[in-house]
Write an enzyme that holds these catalytic residues in place. Structure first.
Site: not given
Ligand code: FRU
Length: 496
Positions: A37, A53, A61, A302
């Site tokens: 993000d 992020q 991630w 995602w």
């Protein structure tokens, strides 16, 4: 070494090792590692700042840091040192999404501290809101009063483990923050908090609720005034497909209405999808130096395969082009910021060109370019383009007049991208309802190596997607079922 210095040093030592094959030419990316993000998008001291992020150490991630870039014109960005690292007891699991605001000359970041004391048991996750302050716009101190909004300030029916992504704004003399929350009924809701000083916050009420009608948890709220209306933007998880809408694993919607700050009451109509492509999530907005509302989003999704990760390129994720927003008759319009025009080079133009069957044109090709088209459909039912094309790859887009839809097809983009698609017919194809205007279709298409952003009918609809063609896939081909006239066609290479 502390976590922030460690991240900064790791980037400096490793950024040259990434594989450049799919790197974009004029979009924000991290120097190395994973991004999701956009965070803290703000105009501060004469420059635009954008945080994101960030997990520098891998192309997947991981415990979130905040990466940081700044720009004078929203198009050409400069990398700055990592701004936040998960180095406190209240953000040990990650510095999750949030926003930025200027106060008394200082830059304030408001972000979510994520903790998970017992990873076996997700019930123990806690999400709380924190502040970090900077005097130079580069180095941030987390304030001693953190967390500034803890789970104690949640209403009774809200879950402690899903309380995140504060978007801070000023209204009158007060600061407000909209924060995403999950109700005990497992559906999303947006909570509103109020403060005089950005440190002491009081809970004001629920601004909007999904009530399990508009998906589950809502992520990354934004709330702002646009052309006389109050607009809420949220990214709902688990939103069911509705025909051509909400086809991605997660969606992004806007809800326009009228908000009464006194009584925390939002009167609004239905939610509309913001972008109709494959890769657009967690958008955030800010006001630019001319008072325009500008949006930027994560240009990924995602639940998909990310080729730059799969192929160990050492990075994953990019941002969309920043887009100027307008609300016309309650509908959201998006257009790329004007400043992108400064970076147009090598113009090639055609006027009043008749196209039958299919055709390629001298000078119209490339992998980092803008195409602008105005098409007169005459008696045709179909007109479209194949871009990023060679013998093996092509990305197809066309308008189908009988269906009244614009179609985007990335089935031959170059890579297998699907994992958790909702239905087989939407694995590689997206459609969006569009009307011709006086039998004309207007398009602006931005191609940037591994991305395609399409602005349809002056920004009434947009489609944003990643694609992964070979470096040789540069051709553009126009096609129609009968005959159309291209009233105007402009191509520019975009080079920073
Ligand atoms: C949205 C999101 C946010 C969260 C962040 C974590 O993509 O799930 O809700 O703050 O990503 O990286």
């Amino acid at each position: 070494m502390n976590k922030l210095s460690k991240a900064r040093e790791y980037i400096a030592q490793n950024k040259d090792k990434i594989n450049q094959e799919y790197r974009l030419g004029y979009h924000v990316m991290a120097e190395i590692g994973w991004i999701n993000d956009p965070n803290g998008f703000v105009y501060y001291n004469g420059e635009y700042h954008l945080f994101y992020q960030y997990f520098p150490y891998a192309s997947h991630w991981g415990p979130m840091h905040w990466g940081h870039v700044k720009s004078k014109d929203l198009v050409k960005w400069k990398h700055l040192p990592v701004a936040l690292a998960p180095d406190m007891y209240y953000d040990a699991g990650g510095c999750f999404s949030g926003s930025a605001i200027e106060k008394d000359g200082k830059l304030y970041l408001m972000y979510t501290g994520h903790t998970n004391a017992d990873p076996e048991n997700p019930q123990n996750i806690r999400q709380i809101q924190n502040i970090a302050v900077s005097e130079d716009g580069i180095n941030f101190d987390k304030v001693t009063q953190n967390p500034v909004i803890s789970t104690k300030e949640l209403p009774q029916d809200a879950l402690h483990q899903d309380f995140r992504d504060p978007k801070v704004f000023k209204h009158g003399e007060d600061y407000y923050a909209v924060v995403a929350s999950c109700n005990v009924d497992e559906s999303g809701q947006i909570l509103l908090y109020k403060s005089r000083n950005l440190i002491n916050w009081t809970y004001t009420g629920v601004l909007a609720r999904s009530e399990n009608k508009l998906g589950k948890m809502w992520e990354c709220p934004d709330f702002f005034k646009l052309d006389g209306k109050d607009v809420l933007v949220v990214s709902p998880m688990g939103l069911s497909r509705d025909g051509d809408r909400f086809c991605n694993t997660s969606s992004c919607v806007y809800i326009a209405g009228d908000f009464d700050f006194e009584n925390c009451k939002f009167d609004y109509d239905s939610a509309e999808e913001i972008d109709s492509g494959f890769d657009f999530y967690a958008p955030q907005t800010m006001i630019d130096e001319n008072g325009k509302r500008i949006l930027i989003a994560w240009m990924q999704m995602w639940g998909r395969k990310m080729p730059t990760h799969e192929q160990q390129h050492g990075w994953a994720g990019a941002m969309t082009l920043p887009r100027e927003l307008k609300l016309v008759n309650g509908k959201l319009y998006q257009n790329p910021v004007e400043e992108i025009k400064k970076y147009r080079i090598n113009a090639v133009s055609y006027k009043d060109l008749t196209i039958k069957d299919s055709l390629s044109l001298e000078g119209i090709e490339g992998q980092n370019l803008e195409l602008e088209l105005d098409i007169d459909f005459l008696v045709s039912n179909k007109f479209g383009l194949k871009v990023l094309k060679d013998e093996e790859n092509e990305t197809i887009m066309y308008y189908d007049k009988i269906e009244g839809k614009f179609v985007f097809d990335r089935s031959k983009n170059g890579e297998d991208l699907t994992v958790e698609e909702k239905d087989s017919d939407i694995k590689y194809i997206r459609k969006v309802a569009v009307n011709l205007s006086n039998n004309r279709l207007k398009l602006r298409i931005f191609i940037d190596r591994s991305s395609v952003e399409i602005f349809i009918q002056d920004g009434e609809k947009t489609m944003t997607s990643t694609v992964y063609p070979r470096p040789t896939a540069k051709k553009v081909e126009f096609f129609t079922d009968r005959e159309v006239i291209i009233r105007e066609l402009n191509k520019w290479d975009i080079q920073l």
